[in-house]
Design an enzyme around this catalytic site. Sequence first.
Site, PDB file in Angstrom:
ATOM      1  N   SER A   1       0.670  -1.099  -0.439  1.00 41.57           N
ATOM      2  CA  SER A   1      -0.056  -0.045   0.020  1.00 41.57           C
ATOM      3  C   SER A   1       0.291   1.449   0.389  1.00 41.57           C
ATOM      4  O   SER A   1       1.917   0.921  -0.191  1.00 41.57           O
ATOM      5  CB  SER A   1      -1.165  -0.061   0.993  1.00 41.57           C
ATOM      6  OG  SER A   1      -1.496   1.249   1.628  1.00 41.57           O
TER       7      SER A   1
ATOM      8  N   TYR B   1      -2.426  -0.875  10.427  1.00 44.29           N
ATOM      9  CA  TYR B   1      -1.899  -1.258   8.511  1.00 44.29           C
ATOM     10  C   TYR B   1      -0.969  -0.167   8.039  1.00 44.29           C
ATOM     11  O   TYR B   1      -0.404  -1.479   7.202  1.00 44.29           O
ATOM     12  CB  TYR B   1      -3.117  -0.423   8.217  1.00 44.29           C
ATOM     13  CG  TYR B   1      -3.514  -0.490   7.084  1.00 44.29           C
ATOM     14  CD1 TYR B   1      -3.774  -1.544   6.282  1.00 44.29           C
ATOM     15  CD2 TYR B   1      -2.939   0.297   5.538  1.00 44.29           C
ATOM     16  CE1 TYR B   1      -4.013  -1.921   5.096  1.00 44.29           C
ATOM     17  CE2 TYR B   1      -3.454   0.349   4.773  1.00 44.29           C
ATOM     18  CZ  TYR B   1      -3.914  -1.232   3.991  1.00 44.29           C
ATOM     19  OH  TYR B   1      -4.201  -1.827   2.868  1.00 44.29           O
TER      20      TYR B   1
END
Length: 244
Positions: free
Chosen positions: A137, A149
């Site tokens: 990401s 995350y």
Amino acid sequence: MGRLQDKVAIVTGGASGIGERIVKLFRSEGATVVAADINQAALDKISENDGIHGKKLDVTSEEDWTALLKDVKDEFGSIDILINNAGISSEKTIGEIDYPEWEKMLKINGFGTLIGMKHTLPYMAEAKSGSIVNLSSVTAMVGMGLNTYTSSKGSVRAMSKAAATEYGRFGVRVNAVFPGVIQTPMTEALESSSAALERINAMTPLQRLGKPEEVANAILFLASDEAAYITGAELPIDGGYSAL
Ligand SMILES: NC(=O)c1ccc[n+]([C@@H]2O[C@H](COP(=O)([O-])OP(=O)(O)OC[C@H]3O[C@@H](n4cnc5c(N)ncnc54)[C@H](O)[C@@H]3O)[C@@H](O)[C@H]2O)c1
């Protein structure tokens, strides 16, 4: 002749969002595609498409991986492509993080990707050929909030390079992609906030969110033989977000 003609591809998290687009695109390019996901209802739906085989997989289970890969090899003869796409997100800030939150995120996004590679690489190494694409990401490339995350996607970034260097000599390529904010069920909440959308668009040179098919197109290239001399690469698919 499709760009993935006669290849066998496994796409984790293949029943929703970006994964679903990858599955359908790969199928349209001639691959036999296994959509592997934890969501059985969504798998039943995607399996209605000819040449798309939904198979239940919890990416955190070594037993599930062993069974899936044996099943795919026995049924389709090879495992040419693995897309480690399954993942979950979290908005929790550093002040809200505790061990269970850390473990959950790292287990699915990090460990899930690790054991996906661990169990698939021997098949690919034996065949002296294979292509793995891992979904990291943009949050692993630029500061976008320090949370679990980010940490999990940072681990995907590092593992991808490590696997590429270790398995290149066996003819296996491993690359990673770094999507920005893409319109999928994962980002629905964010999309309904006009303030958040405005903020993201202002920080994105292309001034809009990405579409799942735009991520799928880039992954198709990396998965295919067109990228035969590309391994250990990091490709942002973020409208220029990481360039600022
Ligand atoms: N949407 C974005 O903005 C964005 C941005 C950067 C990276 N990503 C990454 O792209 C990937 C796909 O995201 P998406 O937006 O399509 O999300 P999504 O929520 O639409 O799809 C994720 C899929 O993963 C599956 N999944 C979750 N846990 C699983 C498990 N333990 N085992 C097997 N399958 C499991 C879900 O059932 C679902 O089908 C994720 O790794 C995500 O982190 C997404």
